[in-house]
Design an enzyme around this catalytic site. Structure first.
Site, PDB file in Angstrom:
ATOM      1  N   GLU A 358      49.995  28.365  51.774  1.00  0.00           N
ATOM      2  CA  GLU A 358      49.047  29.133  52.594  1.00  0.00           C
ATOM      3  C   GLU A 358      47.646  29.036  52.019  1.00  0.00           C
ATOM      4  O   GLU A 358      47.434  29.237  50.822  1.00  0.00           O
ATOM      5  CB  GLU A 358      49.456  30.602  52.680  1.00  0.00           C
ATOM      6  CG  GLU A 358      48.535  31.422  53.598  1.00  0.00           C
ATOM      7  CD  GLU A 358      48.963  32.878  53.705  1.00  0.00           C
ATOM      8  OE1 GLU A 358      50.118  33.118  54.091  1.00  0.00           O
ATOM      9  OE2 GLU A 358      48.144  33.763  53.389  1.00  0.00           O
ATOM     10  N   ALA A 359      46.684  28.743  52.897  1.00  0.00           N
ATOM     11  CA  ALA A 359      45.268  28.722  52.527  1.00  0.00           C
ATOM     12  C   ALA A 359      44.444  29.073  53.753  1.00  0.00           C
ATOM     13  O   ALA A 359      44.808  28.741  54.880  1.00  0.00           O
ATOM     14  CB  ALA A 359      44.864  27.342  52.004  1.00  0.00           C
TER      15      ALA A 359
END
Length: 523
Positions: A358-359
Site C-alpha cells: 500500500e502506498a
C-alpha cells in the site's frame, strides 16, 4: 542533393546520438501546481511504443514542465562522451526478482469506475492493466469494507455463527469489485490478486465493533480464532464461484492500527506474537485444508516498515508459523525514515519475498488531498519505488485505482490523492503526474526481471537511480532528478559493464524522471 542532406542527418544522429520521437498527445490542463492529462471518449494519450532495434535504447522522460513519457531514441556510441553523471550497470551482480506493480480494487475505485460510461471505465482498465499501458501485475482486493467504502460492512454480522453459515458477499462485491477485476483480467489474464481484511466482523472483536481499536476475542485456537480463519476461507470460496482465484492473502491490513485509541476506521489488532499464533494454529491449517486456499501465498505484517525486522523475526523464526508464510507485506508510510529495515529483514529472511502492499499521496490531515497536477507527488512516488526496489522489495501497490474530486468516496472522509481522478459529469478522467511516475517502472520492468548492480561516478543527493535486467535480456535504468534543493540539469552517460564499447548519452532534466530501455540480447 537529397543524398547529401540524408548524409548530414546521419552524421548529426551519429554525433549526438538522439532521435526525438513525438509522444502520443496529452490533452493538457494546467493548474497551480502542475499539469494533468485529460482523457475522454474522444481522446486519451498512450505510452509511445519502444520501436527500437538491437543496440538502440529508448529514453522516456516525464517532467514538471509537462513532458509525459516523451520518447527519444538513443544511439550507442563507441567513444565515451562528456557527462556530469557517469553510470555503470553490471548484470553479473544480481539481486531480487521483481514480481510486478499493482493497485487496489477498493469500493471507492469501483464506485468511480461505475460512475463513468462503460467505454471510459474500460479505457481506464486498459491504461492500467494492458501491456501497452502501465502493465500492472497485481490487484489488491479488500475483504469486506475499508475506509474507502461508502459504509461499514462485514460478510457475516450474525453473532456466534462460528461455522460461518451466514457468510455472504455484498452488493459492493458484485457491483464494484468483481466486474472490474474481470475487466482487468481481460487485459492481463495473468493478474495476481491478493486479498486483505481491514477488520474482522465486530462480534469477533473485543470491542464488538469493526471500527476503531480492538483485537480478536480470546486466544489462538479458540472459537473466535477458528471462526475468523473460516471467514478467510469462505471469502476465497465465494470469489471462486465467480471464477476469481487469489495468488496471495494478507493476514491483516495494518495490524498495529488496532492499538490506536484515536483510530476510527475498520481495524483489528494483532501483535507479531498473536499474528504468529493465529497463523500456525488457525489460519495456516485452515488454508492448507482448503482447495481454494492451499496454494495461496500468505503475507505477514502488511504494515509500515518500522515494524521490521522484529515482526518478521517473531513470526518467521517459528517454523510452525513460517511454513505457511510466503512473504512480508509493507506499507509506504514510513519510507525514507527507516531505509535499512528492509535490507536487514532480507538478510535475516532471504527466502521470504518483500512486497509493497500500500502506498498513496495526499493522505495527511493538512494536505490538499486531491492536488491536480502536483509534480512533487510524482517525484515522491518515484522516489518511494526507487528506495523500495533498491532495498529488496519485489513489487509495489497503489492504494486506489481511481478516486473522485474529493479523494473518495470514504465513509470516514479519509481522503487521499490517486493516479486517476474521475469526473463523471463531464465523462472525463484526469491522469495525475503520479500515473506517469508509476509507468516509468511498471511498463518497462517485466515480471521476472532482476535488479542488477549500478553505480555513479559521483554522489549526487538529488539524483536517485536503479537498474534491472528483463527476462528477454533488455535492460532498464530509471533515474529521478528531484531538484528540490538545486536547479540542476545533468548530462548522463550510461555504460554497460558487459559491453564497455557502447555508451548511451542523454539529458536528465531538472525535476524529471527518465527511463532508459536498452534493447540487447546479452545476459
Amino acid at each position: 542533393m537529397k543524398s547529401r542532406f540524408l548524409l548530414k542527418i546521419f552524421i548529426f544522429l551519429a554525433v549526438f546520438g538522439v532521435d526525438s520521437v513525438r509522444a502520443a498527445d496529452c490533452t493538457e490542463k494546467t493548474f497551480k501546481t502542475g499539469t494533468v492529462c485529460v482523457c475522454s471518449l474522444d481522446s486519451c494519450d498512450e505510452i509511445p511504443p519502444l520501436d527500437i532495434t538491437m543496440g538502440q535504447a529508448a529514453l522516456y522522460t516525464t517532467s514538471h514542465t509537462g513532458a509525459r513519457l516523451h520518447r527519444d531514441v538513443i544511439y550507442a556510441t563507441d567513444t565515451e562522451p562528456f557527462g556530469t553523471l557517469h553510470m555503470t550497470i553490471d548484470s553479473s551482480k544480481k539481486y531480487q526478482t521483481i514480481q510486478g506493480f499493482g493497485s487496489t480494487f477498493s469500493d471507492a475505485s469501483g464506485a468511480n469506475l461505475k460512475s463513468l460510461p462503460d467505454k471510459l471505465s474500460d479505457l481506464i482498465m486498459k491504461q492500467y492493466f494492458s501491456d501497452t499501458g502501465l502493465n500492472l501485475q497485481f490487484g489488491r482486493v479488500p475483504i469486506a469494507s475499508t475506509d474507502f467504502s461508502g459504509r461499514v460492512y462485514s460478510y457475516n454480522d450474525v453473532a456466534n455463527d462460528y461455522s460461518m453459515q451466514n457468510f455472504n458477499l455484498t452488493k459492493e462485491d458484485f457491483q464494484w469489485k468483481i466486474p472490474y477485476i474481470k475487466n482487468a483480467q481481460k487485459y492481463n489474464p495473468n493478474l495476481k490478486l491478493f486479498a486483505a481484511p481491514w477488520a474482522a466482523p465486530g462480534w469477533l472483536k473485543t470491542t464488538k465493533e469493526m471500527t476503531g481499536p480492538g483485537a480478536l476475542n480470546g486466544k489462538a485456537g479458540d472459537n473466535y480464532h477458528q471462526a475468523y480463519a473460516k471467514y478467510f476461507v469462505r471469502f476465497l470460496e465465494e470469489y471462486g464461484k465467480s471464477g476469481i482465484s487469489f495468488w496471495g492473502l494478507s493476514t491483516q491490513n495494518q495490524p498495529t492500527l488496532g492499538s490506536d485509541k484515536k483510530n476510527k476506521i475498520q481495524s483489528t489488532l494483532f501483535t507479531a506474537e498473536t499474528q504468529r499464533d493465529f497463523i500456525k494454529t488457525d489460519l495456516g491449517p485452515a488454508l492448507a485444508a482448503s482447495s481454494s486456499g492451499k496454494d495461496v501465498k500468505l503475507l505477514i505484517l502488511d504494515d509500515n516498515r518500522g515494524n521490521l525486522p522484529k515482526w518478521a523475526d517473531t513470526v518467521l523464526n517459528d517454523m510452525d508459523a513460517a511454513k505457511y508464510v510466503g512473504g512480508i507485506g509493507v506499507h509506504a508510510y514510513q519510507d525514507g525514515e527507516t531505509d535499512n529495515h528492509l535490507d536487514e529483514t532480507h538478510k535475516k529472511h532471504p527466502n521470504f519475498f518483500i512486497l509493497g502492499t500500500e502506498a498513496s499521496e495526499g493522505y495527511g490531515s493538512k494536505d490538499t488531498h486531491v492536488d491536480y497536477g502536483n509534480w512533487d507527488r510524482a517525484a515522491d512516488t518515484a522516489s518511494d519505488i526507487l528506495d523500495n526496489m533498491n532495498n529488496w522489495m519485489t513489487g509495489w501497490t497503489e492504494r486506489n485505482l481511481i478516486l473522485d474530486a474529493l479523494g473518495g468516496p470514504s465513509w470516514v472522509s479519509d481522503y487521499t490523492d490517486a493516479p486517476v481522478i474521475a469526473f463523471p459529469a463531464m465523462a472525463q478522467f484526469y491522469k495525475q503526474p503520479m500515473f506517469y511516475a508509476i509507468a516509468h517502472f511498471s511498463h518497462f520492468i517485466k515480471p521476472g526481471a532482476v535488479r542488477i548492480d549500478h553505480s555513479l561516478n559521483v554522489i549526487e543527493l538529488e539524483v536517485e537511480t536503479t537498474a534491472f535486467l528483463n527476462p528477454d535480456g533488455s535492460k532498464v535504468i530509471v533515474m529521478l532528478n528531484k531538484g528540490s534543493l538545486v536547479s540542476t540539469e545533468h548530462t548522463v552517460v550510461v555504460q554497460d559493464a558487459a559491453d564497455s564499447r557502447n555508451h548511451y548519452h542523454f539529458t536528465l532534466p531538472h525535476r524529471a524522471i527518465t527511463t532508459l530501455y536498452i534493447q540487447t540480447s546479452q545476459f
